[in-house]
Design a protein around this motif. Structure first.
Motif, PDB file in Angstrom:
ATOM      1  N   SER B 583       1.042  -1.238  -0.009  1.00 10.56           N
ATOM      2  CA  SER B 583      -0.188  -0.282  -0.041  1.00 10.56           C
ATOM      3  C   SER B 583       0.741   0.808  -0.076  1.00 10.56           C
ATOM      4  O   SER B 583       2.457   1.265   0.306  1.00 10.56           O
ATOM      5  N   CYS B 596      -6.596   4.403   9.520  1.00  6.60           N
ATOM      6  CA  CYS B 596      -5.496   3.238   8.655  1.00  6.60           C
ATOM      7  C   CYS B 596      -4.755   2.744   9.556  1.00  6.60           C
ATOM      8  O   CYS B 596      -4.365   1.000   9.905  1.00  6.60           O
ATOM      9  N   CYS B 600      -4.193  -2.415  10.376  1.00  6.67           N
ATOM     10  CA  CYS B 600      -3.811  -2.470   9.917  1.00  6.67           C
ATOM     11  C   CYS B 600      -3.446  -3.403  10.910  1.00  6.67           C
ATOM     12  O   CYS B 600      -2.995  -3.164  11.744  1.00  6.67           O
ATOM     13  N   ILE B 605       1.695   0.755   9.538  1.00  6.43           N
ATOM     14  CA  ILE B 605       1.289   1.966   9.194  1.00  6.43           C
ATOM     15  C   ILE B 605       1.620   3.579  10.544  1.00  6.43           C
ATOM     16  O   ILE B 605       1.181   2.542  11.084  1.00  6.43           O
ATOM     17  N   CYS B 631       4.137  -3.717   5.286  1.00  2.00           N
ATOM     18  CA  CYS B 631       2.986  -4.374   4.558  1.00  2.00           C
ATOM     19  C   CYS B 631       2.745  -5.575   3.625  1.00  2.00           C
ATOM     20  O   CYS B 631       3.678  -5.916   2.910  1.00  2.00           O
ATOM     21  N   CYS B 637      -6.670  -1.016   5.207  1.00  2.00           N
ATOM     22  CA  CYS B 637      -6.260   0.527   4.657  1.00  2.00           C
ATOM     23  C   CYS B 637      -7.094   1.102   3.692  1.00  2.00           C
ATOM     24  O   CYS B 637      -7.996   2.583   3.509  1.00  2.00           O
ATOM     25  N   THR B 640     -10.453   1.494   4.188  1.00  3.15           N
ATOM     26  CA  THR B 640     -10.889   1.868   5.852  1.00  3.15           C
ATOM     27  C   THR B 640     -10.614   3.921   4.804  1.00  3.15           C
ATOM     28  O   THR B 640     -11.284   4.445   5.838  1.00  3.15           O
ATOM     29  N   CYS B 641      -9.936   4.235   4.576  1.00  2.84           N
ATOM     30  CA  CYS B 641      -9.352   5.569   3.875  1.00  2.84           C
ATOM     31  C   CYS B 641     -10.749   6.082   3.792  1.00  2.84           C
ATOM     32  O   CYS B 641     -10.830   5.449   2.050  1.00  2.84           O
ATOM     33  N   ALA B 646      -5.563   6.515   0.613  1.00  3.17           N
ATOM     34  CA  ALA B 646      -4.612   5.175   0.635  1.00  3.17           C
ATOM     35  C   ALA B 646      -4.800   4.550  -0.986  1.00  3.17           C
ATOM     36  O   ALA B 646      -5.962   3.451  -0.929  1.00  3.17           O
TER      37      ALA B 646
END
Lengths: 292, 668
Positions: B583, B596, B600, B605, B631, B637, B640-641, B646
């Motif tokens: 990511s 994020c 994770c 992050i 990652c 993420c 979620t963003c 992201a």
């Protein structure tokens, strides 16, 4: 309420005269009786403008974002929902709590300005206020007056359940009708304390998420996406319903998301504190892995 | 300008018998950006791969789509092929028209073909948005951790150590040895379990490349393949290991008493103890739950202290506390073993309340020369030699209703072994074995079973036991002989239940700590049932022994060796290639909300402060940043963003939107 209004004016005056604040955010009389609006007061003389009446529904906390990089000392009057919005912004790291002075005001519930505009004789409380479980400030540097009794003790999902009882086709038709009214003015987004991104995806026109067309399909995509974006973060202030010029029942979708999230991840009322991680913002090894 | 080549694979008849591959190729030929489209019987074969390489040259392709099986199967094959053809390996996409299409839509050929065309179009739409990506590199810590000190862990550690790498064995009990140390004899050769195990235990403890960490728990695993940071809790032994000589005086004088777990609670042990005489390390620990001193401290008193008084080395340390430390490893072998099914869920076998109805592992301790009865087979209730013994197989195994649906694999053989041991020790004792099937796949296993019946005269009865109940001093076993079709009733002195093998009770928690998968029963999941039996889906973590599923000792040892080879292969590298499908966060879009960070699973992050010009002044604000080596590319993420800051490389928002667009256009 008049007593509280006097108290608010007095406090604002003191803050401005002492230099503790250079600007106070509150409410002022509008052009029509039900159009009470937010106001920024910068001098002691102006404090006479401040009002506290049954139409102070606007959530003021979002204005604080504009002062994050300013040198002004900001004080803000805040009802229960304004303080939940304040916590929302702190939790989303958009503001720092210690930068602002929050003066809590217990809220008796605000009237439905849309009903008032229609000329209804006995104007009822706004729906969000009728269902309000947190009328008292959940965060404040100081609180005026006496705490009030919450108007509800448990969430009322009867409206959500009515939709859930519909068939898939009926639901599709219902939302199609609702969102064909939407004019994509984005007022619901602009007023929402959970919609506080610096770059909203609906403004990223080249990204391909959403076209600028206004039609039922694009509008529904907007509505559903926004509901997902505020899911688990909505503080149930009902501002979206209040500002929608097309009367789309926006809170209905937000409430559905909250109902589902509570079922999946346990009861969570957003904005009561800032320490715990939001339901959709945490990785938990104990989360169910039924799909594996 | 995108020039895409599409290659549709028949996979023999796997795809070809359901999907009209020629039609898929033909449809795609007219799709935007596709300049070449063919079908072929086996794309993964050498001629199939050559087809791709030649087409890249001939048609000047800069992107390739193969419609075949799951990327899990052959993505690496085709990426390598595309790279050999001179393209960046990430300018390749795979449309899964086998697992996602032909296999699940057999008999619906027309619809399956339409779906295959859609899947192919999506892959073309995506590949047109693909970017050239480069693999990164990360260093390797040349040291392995083996979790569990049973035979699986010991063997894996020895094999790794003998290849010249450092390895630590983490064992939660006071001694290594595991279940094999509790077993008396091993099938099919009847050699003494301890006699073959203890030399390996000694070898492990004295090996210069092996460090034993006993009486310690795995607390946390962070990091990634080649670079694991493992937090270990070394439990307080209450004995100073550097001073203790292992003389054992403390154990003989200790007035505390506790159930002896090693001997299946058939006798008591002192509160300061080693689990068994050949324990390694052969230095005792104090069980604080049953120690009189620690118990009295809870009531505000402070009594006893005899062990400290008698210890000639002054090694007893009541004030010792748990120690938590972090060690670094390049690879981890999970060898946490199994547990025994608790047969007390079976009402028909007496809910575990009859003292003379025992489990297989109880019997191992009864028949063992260093066990509580010195190897004399006697009934636990009155210590009399049993004249009739009934054994019941599949207790908890192959019984989805009360137990487990799987076969525990070892019970047929250990029941046969135990029956021969009874006949050896007590020639006058009759032995009956109730069975559903006799399963003896293994070298020398069927011969052993035949000897059990023919030479040792053990009577096998095919059928289930319906009830066991106490009648005076004896047990009445009621069942059915399903071959003769008539009920059987046996008056027995002792009943041995062949309890199923089940995962350790905290297997799921353990899997979550190290970040590997586990199945519905709790066994750790291997990467591939056939082609990756010791690997897990988490790179750098391997499986050995019964933690992966029921296994006997030969299979466990073989698997431990296999896991060790995988570990050595990993540790032999100076650096590892890292997947570029990680990511990234666009700081211009990021509002710094940090949701994020919380979502994770790999702690990849973090928030960092950046400086920016805003409204005529320089301001500092926080934005999220991804550590690419941590990652794993899960994409949590990116969903979620809210502001789409992201973005997962190789699965970017633009790529996924292109796929959705391709699909939606088809439907319209």
């Amino acid at each position: 309420m008049l007593e509280m209004q006097q108290e608010m004016r007095k406090v604002a005056k003191e803050l401005l005269e002492s230099g503790e604040a250079t600007v106070v955010i509150g409410w002022e009389k509008g052009a029509l009786p039900y159009q009470t609006s937010p106001v920024l007061i910068r001098s002691a003389e102006e404090t006479e403008k401040l009002v506290w009446d049954e139409y102070c529904q606007q959530n003021l906390s979002n204005y604080l974002i504009d002062f994050v990089y300013s040198d002004e000392k900001v004080a803000i009057f805040a009802k229960g929902c304004d303080t939940r919005a304040f916590n929302r912004l702190v939790q989303d790291k958009r503001i720092k709590a210690e930068q602002f002075t929050v003066i809590g005001v217990p809220c008796p519930g605000m009237k439905d300005r849309k009903q008032a505009a229609k000329g209804v004789a006995d104007v009822p409380l706004a729906k969000a206020c009728q269902e309000c479980r947190y009328p008292n400030p959940v965060y404040a540097n100081r609180t005026l007056g006496q705490p009030v009794t919450p108007r509800a003790t448990a969430p009322d999902y009867s409206d959500v359940e009515a939709i859930e009882a519909m068939s898939a086709d009926e639901k599709a038709k219902f939302w199609q009708e609702q969102y064909s009214k939407c004019i994509r003015c984005y007022a619901c987004r602009n007023v929402c304390p959970a919609c506080n991104c610096t770059n909203c995806i609906f403004d990223q026109s080249k990204s391909g998420w959403q076209s600028k067309d206004i039609n039922a399909s694009e509008n529904q995509f907007y509505g559903i996406t926004r509901a997902f974006h505020v899911a688990g973060r909505c503080i149930e202030c009902g501002q979206c319903d209040m500002v929608c010029p097309s009367d789309v029942p926006i809170m209905l979708m937000n409430k559905k998301a909250k109902k589902d999230l509570d079922q999946l991840f346990g009861q969570y009322d957003a904005g009561l504190e800032t320490e715990s991680l939001i339901p959709l913002g945490r990785y938990d090894v104990n989360d169910p892995e039924e799909f594996m | 300008m995108e020039r895409v080549g599409v290659f549709v694979c028949h996979c023999g008849s796997n795809i070809g018998s359901v999907v009209d591959c020629a039609k898929v190729a033909e449809e795609l030929r007219n799709y935007p950006n596709v300049v070449h489209s063919v079908d072929y019987k086996y794309m993964c074969s050498e001629p199939g791969q050559n087809l791709i390489k030649e087409a890249v040259k001939e048609h000047n392709l800069n992107r390739v789509v193969v419609c075949s099986c799951s990327p899990r199967m052959h993505e690496n094959t085709f990426r390598a092929c595309v790279a050999q053809a001179g393209l960046n390996p990430y300018m390749f996409e795979m449309a899964n028209i086998r697992e996602h299409c032909s296999w699940v839509h057999a008999g619906h050929n027309e619809e399956a073909t339409a779906k295959a065309i859609d899947l192919a179009k999506m892959a073309v739409a995506k590949v047109c948005k693909n970017k050239e990506l480069k693999k990164g590199h990360s260093p390797v810590t040349k040291r392995a951790l083996v979790v569990g000190g049973g035979i699986a862990g010991i063997q894996a550690a020895l094999d790794i150590a003998n290849n010249g790498y450092q390895v630590d064995i983490l064992e939660r009990t006071p001694s290594i040895g595991g279940k094999m140390a509790q077993i008396d004899k091993t099938f099919p050769t009847i050699d003494c379990s301890a006699c073959i195990l203890t030399p390996r235990m000694v070898e492990a403890s004295s090996h210069p490349n092996i460090k034993l960490i006993t009486f310690a728990e795995l607390e946390k695993v962070e990091g990634y393949v080649g670079n694991f940071d493992v937090t270990i809790r070394s439990k307080a032994r209450s004995v100073d290991m550097s001073k203790c000589t292992g003389c054992g005086t403390c154990m003989t004088k200790c007035p505390g008493k506790a159930d002896d777990e090693f001997n299946m609670n058939l006798q008591k042990r002192p509160a300061i103890y080693t689990p068994f005489p050949q324990a390694i390390p052969n230095k005792p620990v104090i069980d604080r739950e049953s120690c009189l001193k620690f118990k009295s401290r809870k009531d505000g008193k402070d009594v006893c202290g005899i062990c400290a008084k008698v210890c000639p080395a002054g090694a007893i340390d009541y004030e010792q506390e748990d120690e938590i430390f972090v060690e670094h490893y390049g690879a981890i072998v999970m060898a946490t073993g199994y547990d025994q099914f608790d047969h007390s869920v079976y009402g028909e076998y007496g809910y575990g309340k009859y003292p003379d109805v025992i489990s297989g592992l109880h019997f191992e301790r009864l028949v063992n020369a260093s066990g509580p009865t010195m190897g004399h087979i006697v009934r636990p209730s009155d210590h009399k030699e049993p004249k009739t013994v009934v054994m019941v197989k599949c207790v908890g195994s192959r019984d989805p209703e009360h137990g487990k649906s799987y076969c525990s694999r070892t019970c047929c053989m250990y029941s046969a072994k135990q029956a021969t041991l009874i006949r050896d020790h007590c020639p006058d004792t009759k032995v009956y074995i109730f069975y559903m099937d006799v399963r003896t796949p293994g070298k020398g296993y069927d011969e052993f079973y035949n000897r059990t019946r023919e030479e040792y005269g053990v009577e096998y009865i095919r059928g289930r036991v319906s009830k066991i109940y106490q009648d005076g001093e004896q047990l009445i076993v009621k069942g059915e002989d399903s071959l003769l079709g008539r009920p059987v009733e046996i008056l027995a002195d002792m009943v041995i239940l062949a309890d199923a093998m089940i995962p350790q009770n905290d297997a799921a928690k353990m899997a979550q700590i190290v970040g590997i998968g586990y199945d519905n029963d709790g066994w750790f999941t291997e990467a591939h049932a056939k082609l990756g039996p010791v690997e897990t889906h988490t790179a750098g973590i391997f499986l050995a022994g019964a933690c992966q599923g029921p296994k006997d000792i030969p299979d466990t040892v073989a698997q431990a060796g296999a896991a060790a080879v995988k570990v050595c292969g990993l540790l032999s590298k100076d650096q590892l290639e890292t997947d570029p499908c990680t990511s990234e966060i666009d700081p211009a879009l990021c509002a710094g909300c940090g949701h994020c960070v919380g979502v994770c699973p790999y702690k990849a992050i973090s928030l960092e402060t950046i400086e920016e010009r805003k409204a005529g002044k320089t301001i500092s604000r926080q934005v999220a940043k991804v550590n690419a080596s941590l990652c794993q590319g899960c994409g949590a993420c990116t969903v979620t963003c809210r502001s789409s800051a992201a973005n997962l490389n190789h699965f970017t928002n633009a790529q996924i939107l292109a796929e959705v667009d391709a699909l939606c256009q088809t439907i319209l």
